[in-house]
Design a protein around this motif. Structure first.
Motif, PDB file in Angstrom:
ATOM      1  N   SER A  42       0.845  -1.200   0.000  1.00 25.58           N
ATOM      2  CA  SER A  42       0.000   0.000   0.000  1.00 25.58           C
ATOM      3  C   SER A  42       0.877   1.246   0.000  1.00 25.58           C
ATOM      4  CB  SER A  42      -0.905   0.006   1.238  1.00 25.58           C
ATOM      5  OG  SER A  42      -1.766  -1.108   1.224  1.00 25.58           O
ATOM      6  N   PRO A  43       0.331   2.402  -0.413  1.00 26.74           N
ATOM      7  CA  PRO A  43       1.129   3.637  -0.428  1.00 26.74           C
ATOM      8  C   PRO A  43       1.454   4.099   0.995  1.00 26.74           C
ATOM      9  CG  PRO A  43      -0.827   3.820  -1.826  1.00 26.74           C
ATOM     10  CD  PRO A  43      -1.002   2.592  -1.011  1.00 26.74           C
ATOM     11  N   TRP A  44       2.601   4.757   1.128  1.00 26.41           N
ATOM     12  CA  TRP A  44       2.988   5.380   2.395  1.00 26.41           C
ATOM     13  C   TRP A  44       2.199   6.681   2.525  1.00 26.41           C
ATOM     14  CZ3 TRP A  44       5.541   4.213   6.695  1.00 26.41           C
ATOM     15  CH2 TRP A  44       6.014   5.235   7.514  1.00 26.41           C
ATOM     16  N   THR A  45       1.349   6.760   3.531  1.00 23.82           N
ATOM     17  CA  THR A  45       0.407   7.876   3.656  1.00 23.82           C
ATOM     18  C   THR A  45       0.948   9.019   4.512  1.00 23.82           C
ATOM     19  OG1 THR A  45      -0.652   6.785   5.534  1.00 23.82           O
ATOM     20  CG2 THR A  45      -1.572   6.364   3.340  1.00 23.82           C
ATOM     21  N   HIS A  46       2.165   8.873   5.036  1.00 22.19           N
ATOM     22  CA  HIS A  46       2.724   9.910   5.900  1.00 22.19           C
ATOM     23  C   HIS A  46       3.736  10.756   5.123  1.00 22.19           C
ATOM     24  CE1 HIS A  46       0.875   7.613   9.151  1.00 22.19           C
ATOM     25  NE2 HIS A  46       1.470   6.538   8.659  1.00 22.19           N
ATOM     26  N   ASP A  47       4.289  11.756   5.787  1.00 22.25           N
ATOM     27  CA  ASP A  47       5.336  12.571   5.179  1.00 22.25           C
ATOM     28  C   ASP A  47       6.590  11.736   4.957  1.00 22.25           C
ATOM     29  OD1 ASP A  47       3.679  14.766   5.239  1.00 22.25           O
ATOM     30  OD2 ASP A  47       4.434  15.488   7.171  1.00 22.25           O
ATOM     31  N   GLN A  48       7.506  12.314   4.193  1.00 22.49           N
ATOM     32  CA  GLN A  48       8.773  11.631   3.931  1.00 22.49           C
ATOM     33  C   GLN A  48       9.444  11.256   5.256  1.00 22.49           C
ATOM     34  OE1 GLN A  48      12.438  13.800   2.625  1.00 22.49           O
ATOM     35  NE2 GLN A  48      12.089  12.703   0.688  1.00 22.49           N
ATOM     36  N   LEU A  49       9.920  10.018   5.332  1.00 17.64           N
ATOM     37  CA  LEU A  49      10.532   9.523   6.560  1.00 17.64           C
ATOM     38  C   LEU A  49      12.029   9.365   6.351  1.00 17.64           C
ATOM     39  CD1 LEU A  49      10.219   8.406   9.451  1.00 17.64           C
ATOM     40  CD2 LEU A  49       9.887   6.136   8.436  1.00 17.64           C
ATOM     41  N   VAL A 220      21.550   1.303   7.261  1.00 16.57           N
ATOM     42  CA  VAL A 220      20.979   2.597   6.889  1.00 16.57           C
ATOM     43  C   VAL A 220      21.565   3.654   7.809  1.00 16.57           C
ATOM     44  CG1 VAL A 220      18.869   3.962   6.690  1.00 16.57           C
ATOM     45  CG2 VAL A 220      18.854   1.557   6.046  1.00 16.57           C
ATOM     46  N   SER A 221      22.065   4.733   7.224  1.00 15.14           N
ATOM     47  CA  SER A 221      22.714   5.784   8.008  1.00 15.14           C
ATOM     48  C   SER A 221      21.729   6.894   8.350  1.00 15.14           C
ATOM     49  CB  SER A 221      23.889   6.371   7.226  1.00 15.14           C
ATOM     50  OG  SER A 221      24.825   5.366   6.903  1.00 15.14           O
ATOM     51  N   ALA A 222      22.071   7.640   9.361  1.00 19.39           N
ATOM     52  CA  ALA A 222      21.246   8.777   9.776  1.00 19.39           C
ATOM     53  C   ALA A 222      21.102   9.767   8.629  1.00 19.39           C
ATOM     54  CB  ALA A 222      21.873   9.456  10.984  1.00 19.39           C
ATOM     55  N   GLY A 223      19.886  10.232   8.418  1.00 18.42           N
ATOM     56  CA  GLY A 223      19.615  11.185   7.360  1.00 18.42           C
ATOM     57  C   GLY A 223      19.162  10.568   6.057  1.00 18.42           C
ATOM     58  N   GLN A 224      19.332   9.268   5.917  1.00 21.17           N
ATOM     59  CA  GLN A 224      18.924   8.610   4.672  1.00 21.17           C
ATOM     60  C   GLN A 224      17.403   8.533   4.588  1.00 21.17           C
ATOM     61  OE1 GLN A 224      20.769   4.818   3.954  1.00 21.17           O
ATOM     62  NE2 GLN A 224      19.127   4.138   2.602  1.00 21.17           N
ATOM     63  N   VAL A 225      16.873   8.774   3.395  1.00 23.56           N
ATOM     64  CA  VAL A 225      15.428   8.679   3.184  1.00 23.56           C
ATOM     65  C   VAL A 225      15.031   7.208   3.138  1.00 23.56           C
ATOM     66  CG1 VAL A 225      13.521   9.162   1.608  1.00 23.56           C
ATOM     67  CG2 VAL A 225      15.330  10.860   1.946  1.00 23.56           C
ATOM     68  N   ILE A 226      14.112   6.838   3.999  1.00 22.36           N
ATOM     69  CA  ILE A 226      13.633   5.453   4.039  1.00 22.36           C
ATOM     70  C   ILE A 226      12.462   5.277   3.081  1.00 22.36           C
ATOM     71  CG2 ILE A 226      12.656   3.650   5.514  1.00 22.36           C
ATOM     72  CD1 ILE A 226      14.062   4.929   7.881  1.00 22.36           C
ATOM     73  N   VAL A 227      11.509   6.193   3.126  1.00 15.64           N
ATOM     74  CA  VAL A 227      10.348   6.112   2.255  1.00 15.64           C
ATOM     75  C   VAL A 227       9.766   7.521   2.099  1.00 15.64           C
ATOM     76  CG1 VAL A 227       8.772   5.601   4.166  1.00 15.64           C
ATOM     77  CG2 VAL A 227       8.151   4.900   1.850  1.00 15.64           C
ATOM     78  N   SER A 228       9.217   7.797   0.921  1.00 11.33           N
ATOM     79  CA  SER A 228       8.642   9.112   0.640  1.00 11.33           C
ATOM     80  C   SER A 228       7.127   9.028   0.595  1.00 11.33           C
ATOM     81  CB  SER A 228       9.170   9.644  -0.697  1.00 11.33           C
ATOM     82  OG  SER A 228      10.577   9.776  -0.678  1.00 11.33           O
ATOM     83  N   ILE A 232       4.968   3.347  -2.836  1.00  4.48           N
ATOM     84  CA  ILE A 232       4.430   2.033  -2.497  1.00  4.48           C
ATOM     85  C   ILE A 232       5.397   1.333  -1.548  1.00  4.48           C
ATOM     86  CG2 ILE A 232       3.743  -0.230  -3.377  1.00  4.48           C
ATOM     87  CD1 ILE A 232       1.827   1.999  -4.093  1.00  4.48           C
ATOM     88  N   VAL A 233       4.871   0.786  -0.486  1.00  3.91           N
ATOM     89  CA  VAL A 233       5.694   0.071   0.491  1.00  3.91           C
ATOM     90  C   VAL A 233       5.985  -1.325  -0.055  1.00  3.91           C
ATOM     91  CG1 VAL A 233       5.863  -0.765   2.866  1.00  3.91           C
ATOM     92  CG2 VAL A 233       4.671   1.384   2.383  1.00  3.91           C
ATOM     93  N   THR A 234       7.115  -1.453  -0.724  1.00  2.00           N
ATOM     94  CA  THR A 234       7.528  -2.744  -1.277  1.00  2.00           C
ATOM     95  C   THR A 234       8.088  -3.620  -0.162  1.00  2.00           C
ATOM     96  OG1 THR A 234       9.738  -1.922  -1.739  1.00  2.00           O
ATOM     97  CG2 THR A 234       8.076  -1.640  -3.470  1.00  2.00           C
ATOM     98  N   SER A 235       8.455  -4.843  -0.516  1.00  2.00           N
ATOM     99  CA  SER A 235       9.036  -5.752   0.477  1.00  2.00           C
ATOM    100  C   SER A 235      10.318  -5.174   1.053  1.00  2.00           C
ATOM    101  CB  SER A 235       9.320  -7.113  -0.167  1.00  2.00           C
ATOM    102  OG  SER A 235       8.121  -7.710  -0.607  1.00  2.00           O
ATOM    103  N   GLU A 236      11.138  -4.552   0.165  1.00  2.00           N
ATOM    104  CA  GLU A 236      12.403  -3.983   0.632  1.00  2.00           C
ATOM    105  C   GLU A 236      12.158  -2.802   1.570  1.00  2.00           C
ATOM    106  OE1 GLU A 236      11.598  -4.609  -2.474  1.00  2.00           O
ATOM    107  OE2 GLU A 236      12.881  -6.346  -2.886  1.00  2.00           O
ATOM    108  N   VAL A 237      11.220  -1.943   1.190  1.00  2.31           N
ATOM    109  CA  VAL A 237      10.918  -0.779   2.032  1.00  2.31           C
ATOM    110  C   VAL A 237      10.322  -1.232   3.361  1.00  2.31           C
ATOM    111  CG1 VAL A 237       9.499   1.302   2.248  1.00  2.31           C
ATOM    112  CG2 VAL A 237      10.627   0.774   0.072  1.00  2.31           C
ATOM    113  N   ALA A 238       9.420  -2.217   3.300  1.00  3.53           N
ATOM    114  CA  ALA A 238       8.809  -2.739   4.530  1.00  3.53           C
ATOM    115  C   ALA A 238       9.868  -3.323   5.453  1.00  3.53           C
ATOM    116  CB  ALA A 238       7.761  -3.795   4.191  1.00  3.53           C
TER     117      ALA A 238
END
Length: 680
Positions: A42-49, A220-228, A232-238
């Protein structure tokens, strides 16, 4: 009928509520919960994380199982790329005074840049397992907020880097003694390791079980964008989100002032405490007047919350195993059904607030609790409790898979099912604690009442043998009272027990009572030759005898009260009237009155009325509806006139309902029957 008293919060109510508030405030977690909801696909419904800190990406259970099958166990070292070392070295190379050898500078800088791009470690080399082949070994290098894998053989040791630098520059200037220049100008000292071994990250990322498998992949380092937003929250993003969530809840916690976190916990505890209070207030505020019952409710609430919070803190994967349905069964033992679900809803709320997969777990255990109470009514004796446990397990499984199919749960299914099975069986193991609670709080459980209602009980068998007429009268009163109790939502199980034992005192002198009159066997009657006073004393004595028998057989006080109140403070009408008609002194009638107590609960009122109705109905000659209606009305009106219902907690509406039920019961019991013709 007693007048309703205004409700006031006394210390007996306030103290337990304060205890609940303090307990909840203390036991609530000291770290924050991950504030984002997401669902794979499903789409990420929040602000960029963005990541607020460095964290490793945890492998999924499927990945770990696959790696275990391949039996891979190499530990990959993690190094941090030091850009400051590179910058300092390049700056020094650009500013060093080379005099007549200034032509070396461009090639010196180019060679240094090439060497640092590969990476330089100390002369100890890359930290590898002693059995690992250096030619095939790999390492992770953190650079530009990314972790990249690199063959360990491509990285220079410090001495090798200096030799490489000399070789590169010498090849460009064959006529210059480059080594002598480097030594005189301190060029070799400009080459320093720019890769630092990160032992903490290496241990964290490569934390392994006995199989020595890494539980993580990448970093994952501090400051890196995890999801925008909208992505779509793919398996990798999840997988990254799951890893971030675990690290956040375990280590990050609350970043604001600690006092604010405590205030938040206290407010949340206050909300649950007030909700607990209001549930009892609106469903049955009379519980506040019964200190034992109220403290029992508090104990059950605290046990449930403690079990949830303790398991969630130390072993959250075992939440499926916690037998929370026992909460409902512990409540069912002492309270009506309408109290069970609301109390469970409040007791399970910490699941909803703090646990991972809180919504599915909350729904699962709420549904299972309702199912458990329903099943327990039919399967509550001995081995039958395992049937109840099996039904609870099935309800948990159905609810679990309903959430699993819509993607709200991603746990190891086999383990979850096993834990739910164990938890369901723990219901059987944990239920006997009800007898301990019964003793602790002086309450009478529904299980105990069911045992007392079993007519194979030795005391009831003795009543049947010594006073069969009284036993049949008690059975008839029990059925009549049961129907009336159900009509006004009174405790039918309690009133059945009260009806069966209310006249056990008649065993001491059964022939004294009309229903057992045939026991004399010689055609005479017990009261022949006795004065009205003597007869009244003999009849009234069955209450005292009953109380003595109840004490001897350890009957619960709740049941014993029916013996004391079923005649209240009324008189023996027949012999009282006979005494007065024979010229007795109206001022000397104390011996005709029962020394009991007026009924104060609706169950005791029902039993008093049904006892009188059943006994007097045997004298009716007419089976018409009008006769039954007038008869019941007169019985109840008589009780009211002589003040027997003055202290009773029963409303006019409920009393009218009881009367209507009894009228219908009598019409069914004494209806006219068809006269069968004789045969020749």
């Amino acid at each position: 009928m007693a007048k309703p008293r205004p409700f006031t919060i006394k210390y007996t109510v306030a103290v337990p509520l304060v205890l609940v508030f303090v307990f909840l405030t203390i036991i609530f977690p000291r770290s924050a919960k991950f504030a984002y909801d997401y669902k794979k696909g499903s789409p990420w419904t929040h602000d960029q994380l963005k990541a607020e800190f460095d964290f490793p990406i945890l492998k999924t259970d499927e990945q770990l199982r696959e790696e275990r099958s391949r039996n891979k166990s190499a530990v990959i070292p993690y190094y941090r790329f030091r850009q400051d070392v590179v910058d300092n070295s390049m700056r020094a190379a650009g500013s060093v005074e080379l005099d007549e050898y200034s032509s070396l500078r461009p090639h010196l800088i180019s060679a240094l840049s090439s060497i640092y791009s590969h990476g330089v470690v100390s002369d100890e080399g890359v930290k590898l397992d002693k059995d690992e082949d250096p030619s095939t070994a790999v390492m992770y290098i953190h650079k530009d907020k990314r972790a990249s894998k690199k063959p360990a053989s491509e990285v220079y040791k410090e001495s090798d880097a200096r030799a490489k630098l000399l070789s590169e520059v010498s090849a460009k200037h064959p006529r210059v003694n480059v080594d002598s220049v480097f030594r005189s100008k301190g060029i070799y000292e400009m080459v320093s390791p720019n890769l630092d071994y990160d032992s903490k990250t290496t241990e964290l990322v490569n934390a392994e079980s006995t199989s020595r498998l890494s539980t993580t992949q990448g970093f994952v380092s501090a400051g890196q964008v995890i999801v925008s937003e909208g992505e779509i929250v793919t398996s990798e993003v999840a997988q990254m989100l799951d890893s971030y969530k675990v690290e956040y809840e375990n280590n990050m916690g609350y970043g604001g002032p600690r006092v604010m976190f405590w205030i938040g916990n206290a407010l949340l505890a206050l909300v649950l405490t007030v909700l607990f209070f209001l549930v009892i207030y609106f469903l049955n505020k009379r519980i506040f007047l019964d200190v034992r019952k109220f403290w029992y409710l508090v104990l059950i609430l605290l046990i449930s919350v403690f079990a949830i919070m303790a398991v969630n803190k130390f072993a959250p994967k075992f939440l499926y195993m916690v037998p929370l349905t026992l909460t409902a069964l512990y409540l069912e033992a002492f309270f009506k059904n309408k109290m069970i679900l609301p109390i469970c809803v409040v007791a399970f709320m910490p699941l909803l607030i703090f646990a991972q997969n809180g919504v599915p777990l909350y729904v699962m255990f709420t549904v299972a609790s309702v199912v458990a109470v329903f099943a327990f009514k039919y399967f509550n004796q001995g081995w039958q409790q395992f049937i109840t446990a099996a039904i609870v397990f099935v309800s948990l499984i159905i609810t679990y898979f309903s959430f699993r199919f819509i993607g709200m749960i991603s746990d190891d299914t086999y383990k979850a099912v096993l834990y739910m099975f164990i938890g369901s069986m723990l219901n059987v193991a944990g239920y006997p604690l009800i007898y301990l609670f019964e003793k602790m709080f002086g309450l009478v459980s529904s299980s105990r009442l069911r045992e007392l209602c079993d007519t194979n009980n030795p005391l009831l068998r003795e009543l049947e043998r010594k006073a069969p007429g009284t036993f049949q009268h008690s059975l008839q009163v029990m059925n009549m009272a049961d129907a009336a109790a159900r009509a006004i939502d009174a405790n039918a199980l309690l009133i059945r027990a009260g009806a069966l034992y209310h006249d056990i005192g008649k065993m001491a002198n059964p022939s004294c009572f009309i229903e057992n009159d045939s026991l004399s066997g010689n055609g005479s009657h017990y009261h022949d030759g006795l004065s009205p006073k003597e007869s009244a004393v003999a009849i009234i004595k069955h209450v005292a005898d009953g109380l003595e028998l109840a004490k001897e057989h350890n009957l619960p006080d709740l049941v014993t009260e029916f013996i004391r109140t079923h005649h209240g403070t009324s008189n023996t009408g027949y012999f009282y009237s006979k005494y007065l008609s024979e010229g007795g002194d109206p001022n000397d009638v104390d011996c005709f009155y029962y020394k009991g107590k007026k009924p104060h609960t609706k169950e005791q009122v029902i039993l008093m009325i049904c006892d009188s109705v059943e006994a007097a109905s045997r004298t009716l000659k007419d089976n018409s509806q009008e006769t039954f209606s007038e008869f019941v009305e007169n019985i109840v009106e008589g009780k009211i006139i002589i003040g027997q219902l003055d202290e009773a907690d029963i409303s006019i509406k409920q009393l009218n309902t009881v009367k209507e039920v009894l009228k219908g019961y009598l019409s069914q019991l004494y209806h006219d029957r068809v006269v069968y013709p004789g045969s020749n």
